[in-house]
Design a protein around this motif. Structure first.
Motif, PDB file in Angstrom:
ATOM      1  N   GLN A 264       0.828  -1.213   0.000  1.00  0.00           N
ATOM      2  CA  GLN A 264       0.000   0.000   0.000  1.00  0.00           C
ATOM      3  C   GLN A 264       0.856   1.253   0.000  1.00  0.00           C
ATOM      4  O   GLN A 264       0.578   2.201  -0.743  1.00  0.00           O
ATOM      5  CB  GLN A 264      -0.937   0.034   1.236  1.00  0.00           C
TER       6      GLN A 264
ATOM      7  N   GLU B 116      -8.559   1.715   0.121  1.00  0.00           N
ATOM      8  CA  GLU B 116      -9.462   1.445   1.238  1.00  0.00           C
ATOM      9  C   GLU B 116     -10.680   0.656   0.757  1.00  0.00           C
ATOM     10  O   GLU B 116     -11.126  -0.272   1.432  1.00  0.00           O
ATOM     11  CB  GLU B 116      -9.909   2.756   1.896  1.00  0.00           C
ATOM     12  N   GLN B 117     -11.141   0.995  -0.409  1.00  0.00           N
ATOM     13  CA  GLN B 117     -12.318   0.320  -0.973  1.00  0.00           C
ATOM     14  C   GLN B 117     -12.038  -1.155  -1.252  1.00  0.00           C
ATOM     15  O   GLN B 117     -12.855  -2.013  -0.951  1.00  0.00           O
ATOM     16  CB  GLN B 117     -12.745   1.039  -2.254  1.00  0.00           C
TER      17      GLN B 117
ATOM     18  N   SER C 123      -9.787  -3.023   0.161  1.00  0.00           N
ATOM     19  CA  SER C 123      -9.383  -3.780   1.350  1.00  0.00           C
ATOM     20  C   SER C 123     -10.555  -4.068   2.280  1.00  0.00           C
ATOM     21  O   SER C 123     -10.387  -4.704   3.302  1.00  0.00           O
ATOM     22  CB  SER C 123      -8.255  -3.039   2.093  1.00  0.00           C
ATOM     23  N   GLN C 124     -11.731  -3.594   1.926  1.00  0.00           N
ATOM     24  CA  GLN C 124     -12.919  -3.845   2.771  1.00  0.00           C
ATOM     25  C   GLN C 124     -13.503  -5.194   2.508  1.00  0.00           C
ATOM     26  O   GLN C 124     -13.476  -5.764   1.492  1.00  0.00           O
ATOM     27  CB  GLN C 124     -13.972  -2.773   2.530  1.00  0.00           C
TER      28      GLN C 124
END
Length: 189
Positions: free
Chosen positions: A81, A185-186, A188-189
């Protein structure tokens, strides 16, 4: 090749690359290359058949050098990341560097209309290498499928480069980084 031959060829290519980056392909004629490099026209023609060959070789050399620099700088971050987000930090540093004039590959591809022209093919290959590198980084995230995210990140990279050059907005790299962070972030959800 002996050392003199290698040095002369490298001098021609370095000068051509600099002139093309500063002025574009069309404004970089053989007369300017001879004058700026200090290499005789006859010597240039010993290595290259014409200006197009010089331009293609100079852009190939830039591609190799630029990709090596870019990968090395981006890979200084620790996690996948962080390496992805570091892309935009590295870009901003490049944007703020002396002599920055945008992406040599975007610039030169824009000068050439024929999609089969060697310059356009070199630009396409360079962008494919950027996509491949981005895909490599995304692949380290262990998400499936990786390609859609890598393509989105490449669009952010290219958009930041274009905004920095055309608009003089070096903060475009920060904006692109913020969007990349949201994308990460999207996924990894």
């Amino acid at each position: 090749m002996n050392k003199n031959t290698t040095n002369t060829r490298e001098k021609i290519l370095a000068t051509a690359e600099q002139l093309i980056y500063q002025n574009g392909i069309h404004a970089t004629g053989m007369d300017l290359l001879v004058k700026t490099s200090g290499v005789a026209r006859k010597s240039i023609y010993r290595y290259f058949a014409n200006k197009d060959e010089v331009a293609a070789a100079a852009l190939n050399a830039r591609d190799i050098r630029w990709m090596e620099w870019f990968r090395t700088e981006c890979d200084k971050a620790d996690t996948p990341q962080e390496r992805i987000l570091n892309i935009f930090t590295v870009l901003k540093g490049w944007f703020e560097s002396e002599g920055y004039r945008g992406c040599a590959f975007i610039n030169t591809a824009g000068e050439v209309g024929d999609s089969a022209n060697p310059v356009r093919l070199i630009a396409k290959r360079h962008k494919q290498k950027l996509l491949d590198y981005t895909l490599e980084l995304v692949g380290q995230l262990d998400i499936e499928p990786s390609l859609p995210l890598a393509r989105k990140l490449l669009i952010l990279v290219e958009g930041a480069i274009t905004m920095s050059c055309v608009m003089g907005d070096y903060n475009a790299a920060d904006d692109a980084r913020d969007i990349a962070k949201l994308l990460l972030e999207q996924v990894s959800q």
